[in-house]
Write a protein that holds these residues in place. Structure first.
Motif, PDB file in Angstrom:
ATOM      1  N   ASP A  39       0.837  -1.188   0.000  1.00 10.94           N
ATOM      2  CA  ASP A  39       0.000   0.000   0.000  1.00 10.94           C
ATOM      3  C   ASP A  39       0.879   1.248   0.000  1.00 10.94           C
ATOM      4  O   ASP A  39       1.545   1.542   0.988  1.00 10.94           O
ATOM      5  CB  ASP A  39      -0.908  -0.015   1.226  1.00 10.94           C
ATOM      6  CG  ASP A  39      -1.996   1.026   1.098  1.00 10.94           C
ATOM      7  OD1 ASP A  39      -1.751   2.032   0.399  1.00 10.94           O
ATOM      8  OD2 ASP A  39      -3.074   0.834   1.670  1.00 10.94           O
ATOM      9  N   LEU A  83       0.496   3.950   2.789  1.00 13.83           N
ATOM     10  CA  LEU A  83       0.619   3.560   4.197  1.00 13.83           C
ATOM     11  C   LEU A  83       1.945   4.053   4.783  1.00 13.83           C
ATOM     12  O   LEU A  83       3.007   3.652   4.330  1.00 13.83           O
ATOM     13  CB  LEU A  83       0.531   2.033   4.302  1.00 13.83           C
ATOM     14  CG  LEU A  83       0.295   1.500   5.710  1.00 13.83           C
ATOM     15  CD1 LEU A  83      -1.113   1.835   6.182  1.00 13.83           C
ATOM     16  CD2 LEU A  83       0.531   0.001   5.773  1.00 13.83           C
ATOM     17  N   GLY A 134      -4.626  12.552  12.568  1.00  7.60           N
ATOM     18  CA  GLY A 134      -5.554  13.557  13.071  1.00  7.60           C
ATOM     19  C   GLY A 134      -5.318  14.918  12.456  1.00  7.60           C
ATOM     20  O   GLY A 134      -6.215  15.745  12.416  1.00  7.60           O
ATOM     21  N   PHE A 135      -4.102  15.169  11.983  1.00  6.14           N
ATOM     22  CA  PHE A 135      -3.795  16.457  11.362  1.00  6.14           C
ATOM     23  C   PHE A 135      -3.617  16.329   9.859  1.00  6.14           C
ATOM     24  O   PHE A 135      -4.069  17.169   9.107  1.00  6.14           O
ATOM     25  CB  PHE A 135      -2.536  17.065  12.000  1.00  6.14           C
ATOM     26  CG  PHE A 135      -2.733  17.446  13.432  1.00  6.14           C
ATOM     27  CD1 PHE A 135      -3.289  18.669  13.773  1.00  6.14           C
ATOM     28  CD2 PHE A 135      -2.404  16.552  14.447  1.00  6.14           C
ATOM     29  CE1 PHE A 135      -3.492  19.017  15.101  1.00  6.14           C
ATOM     30  CE2 PHE A 135      -2.611  16.889  15.777  1.00  6.14           C
ATOM     31  CZ  PHE A 135      -3.162  18.118  16.107  1.00  6.14           C
ATOM     32  N   GLY A 136      -2.950  15.266   9.438  1.00  8.18           N
ATOM     33  CA  GLY A 136      -2.768  15.057   8.011  1.00  8.18           C
ATOM     34  C   GLY A 136      -1.314  14.897   7.630  1.00  8.18           C
ATOM     35  O   GLY A 136      -0.455  14.673   8.490  1.00  8.18           O
ATOM     36  N   LEU A 179      -8.587   4.781   3.781  1.00 10.38           N
ATOM     37  CA  LEU A 179      -7.273   4.301   3.345  1.00 10.38           C
ATOM     38  C   LEU A 179      -6.582   3.511   4.449  1.00 10.38           C
ATOM     39  O   LEU A 179      -5.983   2.481   4.206  1.00 10.38           O
ATOM     40  CB  LEU A 179      -6.378   5.483   2.965  1.00 10.38           C
ATOM     41  CG  LEU A 179      -6.766   6.277   1.729  1.00 10.38           C
ATOM     42  CD1 LEU A 179      -5.845   7.474   1.579  1.00 10.38           C
ATOM     43  CD2 LEU A 179      -6.692   5.398   0.493  1.00 10.38           C
ATOM     44  N   LEU A 180      -6.664   4.050   5.666  1.00 10.27           N
ATOM     45  CA  LEU A 180      -5.921   3.408   6.755  1.00 10.27           C
ATOM     46  C   LEU A 180      -6.430   3.908   8.091  1.00 10.27           C
ATOM     47  O   LEU A 180      -7.141   4.917   8.169  1.00 10.27           O
ATOM     48  CB  LEU A 180      -4.424   3.710   6.623  1.00 10.27           C
ATOM     49  CG  LEU A 180      -3.982   5.180   6.622  1.00 10.27           C
ATOM     50  CD1 LEU A 180      -3.518   5.617   8.017  1.00 10.27           C
ATOM     51  CD2 LEU A 180      -2.845   5.370   5.640  1.00 10.27           C
ATOM     52  N   ASP A 214      -8.428  13.327   7.701  1.00  8.60           N
ATOM     53  CA  ASP A 214      -8.212  12.532   8.906  1.00  8.60           C
ATOM     54  C   ASP A 214      -9.373  12.762   9.859  1.00  8.60           C
ATOM     55  O   ASP A 214      -9.780  13.903  10.073  1.00  8.60           O
ATOM     56  CB  ASP A 214      -6.915  12.968   9.614  1.00  8.60           C
ATOM     57  CG  ASP A 214      -5.688  12.305   9.005  1.00  8.60           C
ATOM     58  OD1 ASP A 214      -5.817  11.693   7.933  1.00  8.60           O
ATOM     59  OD2 ASP A 214      -4.604  12.403   9.614  1.00  8.60           O
ATOM     60  N   ARG A 249      -7.975   7.643   8.134  1.00 11.83           N
ATOM     61  CA  ARG A 249      -7.634   8.511   7.001  1.00 11.83           C
ATOM     62  C   ARG A 249      -8.484   8.079   5.812  1.00 11.83           C
ATOM     63  O   ARG A 249      -8.503   6.913   5.429  1.00 11.83           O
ATOM     64  CB  ARG A 249      -6.146   8.405   6.678  1.00 11.83           C
ATOM     65  CG  ARG A 249      -5.715   9.284   5.521  1.00 11.83           C
ATOM     66  CD  ARG A 249      -4.230   9.551   5.545  1.00 11.83           C
ATOM     67  NE  ARG A 249      -3.862  10.243   6.773  1.00 11.83           N
ATOM     68  CZ  ARG A 249      -2.623  10.291   7.256  1.00 11.83           C
ATOM     69  NH1 ARG A 249      -1.643   9.699   6.626  1.00 11.83           N
ATOM     70  NH2 ARG A 249      -2.372  10.942   8.375  1.00 11.83           N
TER      71      ARG A 249
END
Ligand code: SF4
Ligand code: SF4
Lengths: 285, 375
Positions: A14, A17, A61-63, B99-100, B287, B298
């Protein structure tokens, strides 16, 4: 199942990931800018990157954000990333402490063409935080100084406080690199040059037949760098720039980083100028 | 059931229309979830299908720029509707997909790919333009150097029952884009609807197996002739035409053309055109965390080059105006795509024309840009 155009994917890891990576060191560079040293916690994580490539760093949580790797490709286990606290993700990264864990994936992107620079003079032109993706180039030339002709670094910032890696400049100079540093606006502490960086071209006495230019910085600066280089008869093919765009995936799926026919994450971020010239610097393109 | 033996791959067979139900039953029995056009909300929407009676029988989509209406007809054809606002990308590249997940583990994080328990899909009634659209998305998501396992997982298990178009809407222009109306490859089964029967071409082993136990006849030369006439007639019904031979150069040369200012006066930047387009693939990630921040999901979400935030980088936005965003869309779709993937990003399905609230027509706009002169 159906006979379609699609090829069977081999082993499909993936690609979105991340793997956990631990913050090994944090070094403040300038106001709102620090360098984070990151190391994968998984000893089996693939190692190695080339000068000019970038990683995707995430905080759940933020990106995620795309950040250039700014350390020495010769020591790939711990990778450094100079980050400006500009958005919600980078500000959250700014609150991390040594020992904290982030998600990391990469390296991505097309690197600087180091091999082409061998045997040539290399002119590195950077503005502000644009020095970060060029620092691996500088460190690599220091290791193999004999492989290159002249190595020049032209570096400019808005103010003396905006300059990165100033503590290393002496080392670089001692290693045989010609440094030209200037700021747009000086203060009483500044003893160096004042003026926009393309002006420094006048002091370099280049040999256009054997010079390669690597440049990264604000687009407006890149435009002047290209102009000055071409005015000195350096061919378009010998000018390389690193471009920046919004990126969500870094692997050509999300569509965000397009510039005309190219995806900056895949064919870039480093481009030969002649390859993107028709699309470079077009207003709002 | 007795039935005939399964037909061999690349054979063409014929059977009475109600027999199609048995084909669907076979597919369902093999574990496929059937997806096909159904009437919903006054239009044709893709949805789960069990009975052939759920297909939009005897309906027609009357489409014009900025307009799409579902009309009753006197015929009892199953597949007379052209494409609605939905496309199959909804199932292969969903508007939202996880996605994850990231779970906090002491001081660290454990990242786990999202599992996808979607059943294998059998797409019932895929038109030729949409088959090409799927092939284009394959190119984006799987044929590159790095593949997207989420897309691939869904895509590899699809059973494709394609349909040769028996009608064309006024918005269709597949002939200009060389994508239809005749289905040529990339299917398990391809069907042509005649007044009393279906002619079916077998495209794969899986397609052949789907006809197990069914009473079919080999198609005669006469049947094949009647089937060929269906798409020939449809071809003549197609009104819209665009020239593509000067692409992408035309678009690249006219990046700074004043024509783009005129489009900015009409386009609302609503992104409808990109959402209905079967080839648009842009996405963003979001997220979502639980309250204590210990678990984050996500998610990949469709995005659009018409959204202001799309090209945001620190220090500003590289496409702040509607003009620049429309130019990006059209230059990418009809131009840059050719450089990126070797083919146009437009398959001529006409969805963006019908579903644009102000009736902006990509074929007309291209012609306008071309005739506007070199400035
Ligand atoms: S072209 Fe039409 S559908 Fe597309 S963004 Fe503009 S107004 Fe919306
Ligand atoms: S651009 Fe419009 S006509 Fe072309 S494939 Fe997309 S929706 Fe269909």
């Amino acid at each position: 199942m159906s006979q379609v155009t699609m090829v069977e994917p081999v082993t499909m890891m993936d690609p979105m990931l991340p793997r956990p990576a631990v913050v090994r060191a944090i070094r403040p560079e300038a106001y709102g800018i620090s360098t984070f040293s990151l190391e994968y916690t998984d000893p089996d994580a693939p190692l190695g990157f080339a000068a000019g490539q970038f990683n995707m760093i995430c905080l759940p949580g933020f990106g995620e954000v795309a950040i250039s790797i700014c350390s020495d490709p010769g020591t790939p286990r711990v990778m450094e990333h100079t980050i400006r606290y500009a958005g919600s993700v980078t500000r959250a990264i700014g609150r991390l402490k040594i020992g904290d864990v982030v998600g990391l994936r990469g390296p991505y992107g097309n690197p600087w063409p180091m091999q082409l620079a061998e045997g040539k003079d290399l002119m590195i032109v950077a503005g502000g935080i644009g020095l970060a993706p060029l620092r691996p180039v500088i460190l690599e030339t220091l290791h193999h100084r004999d492989r290159f002709g002249r190595v020049l670094v032209l570096y400019g910032g808005r103010t003396p406080q905006d300059l990165l890696y100033t503590g290393e400049f002496e080392n670089w100079q001692d290693g045989g690199i010609e440094m030209f540093v200037s700021v747009d606006r000086a203060d009483e502490t500044w003893k160096g040059q004042v003026g926009v960086i393309p002006m420094a071209f006048y002091r370099t006495r280049l040999d256009h037949r054997r010079t390669l230019v690597f440049s990264c910085g604000p687009e407006i600066m890149l435009r002047f760098v290209i102009y000055e280089a071409m005015a000195r008869r350096i061919p378009k093919e010998a000018i390389y720039v690193s471009m920046e765009r919004n990126m969500k995936c870094a692997i050509g799926f999300c569509g965000h980083c397009q510039l005309g026919p190219v995806f900056i994450c895949k064919q870039g971020p480093v481009f030969r100028f002649s390859a993107i010239e028709p699309f470079f610097g077009r207003e709002e393109f | 059931m007795a039935g005939s033996p399964t037909p061999r791959v690349s054979a063409t067979v014929i059977f009475p229309k109600p027999t199609l139900q048995q084909v669907l039953d076979n597919l369902r029995a093999s574990g496929f979830r059937l997806i096909g056009p159904t009437v919903r909300d006054g239009s044709v929407i893709l949805g789960t299908l069990e009975k052939i009676s759920e297909l939009p029988i005897g309906r027609l989509l009357d489409q014009k720029a900025g307009n799409s209406r579902l009309l009753p007809t006197h015929s009892a054809d199953y597949f007379a509707c052209t494409v609605g606002p939905d496309s199959w990308k909804r199932y292969l590249f969903p508007a939202r997909s996880d996605l994850l997940t990231a779970r906090r583990n002491g001081d660290g994080w454990i990242f786990t790919p999202a599992s996808d328990d979607s059943p294998p899909f059998a797409f019932i009634g895929v038109k030729s333009c949409d088959l090409h659209a799927i092939a284009l998305q394959d190119e984006v998501f799987v044929n590159g150097t790095i593949g997207d396992p989420h897309y691939a997982h869904r895509r590899q298990r699809v059973f494709m029952l394609a349909v040769n178009c028996s009608t064309a809407a006024s918005t269709c222009f597949c002939t200009s884009m060389s994508t239809g109306p005749h289905v040529r490859s990339g299917f398990d089964l391809a069907l042509t609807e005649l007044p009393d029967s279906f002619v079916m071409e077998i495209g794969s082993e899986a397609g052949s197996n789907a006809l197990a136990g069914i009473d079919w006849q080999p198609a005669s030369a006469f049947d094949l002739g009647r089937a060929a006439q269906v798409t020939q007639r449809t071809e003549r019904l197609i009104q819209r035409q665009v020239t593509t031979s000067d692409l992408p150069q035309l678009l690249y040369e006219r990046i700074d053309h004043p024509y783009w200012d005129t489009i900015a006066e009409r386009c609302l930047s609503c992104a409808n055109c990109t959402l209905v387009c079967p080839t648009c693939f842009c996405s963003t990630v979001e997220d979502h965390s639980d309250l204590n921040g210990n678990r984050t999901t996500r998610t990949r979400v469709w995005d659009s080059c018409f959204i202001l935030d799309f090209s945001h980088v620190h220090g500003g936005n590289s496409r702040p105006t509607i003009k620049s965003r429309f130019r990006q869309w059209m230059t990418h779709k009809l131009g840059a795509w050719i450089d990126q993937f070797g083919r146009s990003g437009c398959v001529g399905c006409g969805r963006c024309i019908a579903w644009c609230p102000v009736g902006i027509d990509i074929t007309e706009e291209l012609n306008r840009l071309r005739t506007a002169g070199a400035r």
